[in-house]
Design an enzyme around this catalytic site. Structure first.
Site, PDB file in Angstrom:
ATOM      1  N   GLU A   1     -11.105 101.197  30.236  1.00 11.12           N
ATOM      2  CA  GLU A   1     -11.072 101.078  31.696  1.00 11.12           C
ATOM      3  C   GLU A   1     -12.437 101.399  32.297  1.00 11.12           C
ATOM      4  O   GLU A   1     -12.898 100.726  33.217  1.00 11.12           O
ATOM      5  CB  GLU A   1     -10.006 101.998  32.308  1.00 11.12           C
ATOM      6  CG  GLU A   1      -9.874 101.778  33.806  1.00 11.12           C
ATOM      7  CD  GLU A   1      -8.955 102.765  34.509  1.00 11.12           C
ATOM      8  OE1 GLU A   1      -9.219 103.078  35.689  1.00 11.12           O
ATOM      9  OE2 GLU A   1      -7.971 103.219  33.885  1.00 11.12           O
TER      10      GLU A   1
ATOM     11  N   CYS B   1       4.767 102.538  33.466  1.00  5.72           N
ATOM     12  CA  CYS B   1       4.438 102.327  34.877  1.00  5.72           C
ATOM     13  C   CYS B   1       4.482 100.827  35.156  1.00  5.72           C
ATOM     14  O   CYS B   1       4.631 100.014  34.240  1.00  5.72           O
ATOM     15  CB  CYS B   1       3.045 102.885  35.181  1.00  5.72           C
ATOM     16  SG  CYS B   1       1.731 102.021  34.273  1.00  5.72           S
TER      17      CYS B   1
ATOM     18  N   HIS C   1     -13.965 104.681  27.165  1.00  7.53           N
ATOM     19  CA  HIS C   1     -12.604 104.212  27.434  1.00  7.53           C
ATOM     20  C   HIS C   1     -12.685 102.798  27.999  1.00  7.53           C
ATOM     21  O   HIS C   1     -13.558 102.500  28.819  1.00  7.53           O
ATOM     22  CB  HIS C   1     -11.903 105.142  28.436  1.00  7.53           C
ATOM     23  CG  HIS C   1     -10.443 104.853  28.596  1.00  7.53           C
ATOM     24  ND1 HIS C   1      -9.974 103.847  29.420  1.00  7.53           N
ATOM     25  CD2 HIS C   1      -9.349 105.410  28.019  1.00  7.53           C
ATOM     26  CE1 HIS C   1      -8.652 103.810  29.349  1.00  7.53           C
ATOM     27  NE2 HIS C   1      -8.245 104.745  28.510  1.00  7.53           N
TER      28      HIS C   1
ATOM     29  N   SER D   1      -4.456 107.099  24.344  1.00  3.42           N
ATOM     30  CA  SER D   1      -3.973 106.926  25.714  1.00  3.42           C
ATOM     31  C   SER D   1      -4.503 108.053  26.591  1.00  3.42           C
ATOM     32  O   SER D   1      -4.106 109.210  26.439  1.00  3.42           O
ATOM     33  CB  SER D   1      -2.437 106.923  25.730  1.00  3.42           C
ATOM     34  OG  SER D   1      -1.951 107.113  27.036  1.00  3.42           O
TER      35      SER D   1
END
Length: 316
Positions: free
Chosen positions: A131, A17, A129, A228
């Site tokens: 993020e 991306c 995670h 991921s």
């Protein structure tokens, strides 16, 4: 010997991306500007092949800032970091560059805006995670509550049910997240949602392509890393969309050929941090064993591009 026929359905969009592409480019440009070594806090993106390639060029991957020397630049990963990390880098006078995906930064800004309006935040995301850690770390401890499932919503304890907002991790399952949002809105009718969907365009597009492809396939392989989030969601989406054999692989060597005996069709896609070279490697492996016919399953076109920071575009 005649090879058995096989249809390979190739999902589009798939793979890199814009945020991943930008983050990798930033490490490469930093190495060009400052020379090796350049330090990177956490894997720049979740893909071993990519990380190993950058390591070979001179990137050094660490988990914490105190592992970085004072005289070398450090790059923060695409997943984002808590506010305490750039503050610590400034306190040590480190040269640092933030490769946080702009769409993750959008969620950080959103969380701060809601907090400034006096709202307590609920984040839909996966515990641990990077993020999620980065987004929750934008606000003081206790100001962001984490939920992952509708069951979590039922037990979360908030300060004031009339003063709430929610944000989400950008790489979640669209369908699973919708269930959690429904549960939040049912329990807290006054809760404020994002101005624009937090789940990013790339996650959405890759999941939609898998939904279109999965019913046609006897098996589906997702090229991606086990750490991921968006890659693991593609496996789940494929299974839910009608493909009983939906598996995550890192490379062609991971394909379990015995499980694929007698199949007529295979779907191939890749998480947002998996490079096209690994997808081509998988396609070639099937070509060695089968008489392959390729079909593209395209559900969207992507032309998003994010600029790298000016500091990397300027000469040293």
């Amino acid at each position: 010997m005649t090879k058995p026929p096989l249809t390979l359905y190739l999902a589009a969009p798939r793979g890199f991306c814009a945020g991943v592409d930008r983050a990798i480019k930033m490490v490469e440009m930093a190495l060009e500007k400052w020379g090796a070594p350049v330090y990177v806090r956490h894997e720049i993106v979740h893909n071993k092949f990519v990380v190993d390639g950058l390591r070979d060029k001179g990137a050094v991957f660490v988990e914490e800032l105190d592992e970085c020397p004072y005289d070398r630049p450090v790059i923060f990963s695409a997943h984002g970091v808590p506010k305490s990390v750039p503050s610590a880098a400034q306190a040590r006078n480190l040269v640092y560059v933030d490769a946080t995906c702009p769409l993750v930064s959008k969620v950080h800004i959103e969380a701060q805006r809601h907090a400034d309006a006096g709202l307590q935040m609920i984040m839909i995301g996966h515990e641990g995670h990077p993020e999620t850690i980065g987004t929750m770390g934008q606000l003081p401890e206790g100001e962001v509550l984490l939920v992952e499932t509708p069951e979590d919503v039922a037990t979360v304890e908030v300060r004031d049910p009339e003063r709430l907002a929610y944000v989400t991790q950008t790489t979640l399952s669209i369908d699973d997240t919708a269930e959690v949002v429904t549960a939040l809105q049912a329990r807290f009718p006054a809760i404020v949602g994002p101005h624009k969907e937090d789940i990013c365009y790339a996650t959405t597009n890759r999941q939609e392509a898998v939904k279109a492809m999965a019913p046609k396939c006897d098996a589906m392989l997702v090229v991606g890393a086990p750490n991921s989030s968006n890659s693991k969601r593609l496996v789940e989406v494929g299974a839910r969309a009608g493909c009983d054999y939906s598996q995550l692989i890192q490379r062609a060597d991971d394909i379990d050929w015995r499980s694929l005996e007698g199949i007529k069709s295979v779907g191939i896609t890749a998480g947002a941090s998996a490079p096209e070279v690994l997808i081509n490697e998988v396609i070639a492996a099937f070509g060695e064993r089968f008489d392959v016919t390729q079909e593209l399953v395209e559900t969207a076109k992507e032309n998003v591009e994010f600029k790298v920071p000016r500091v990397l575009r300027e000469p040293a």
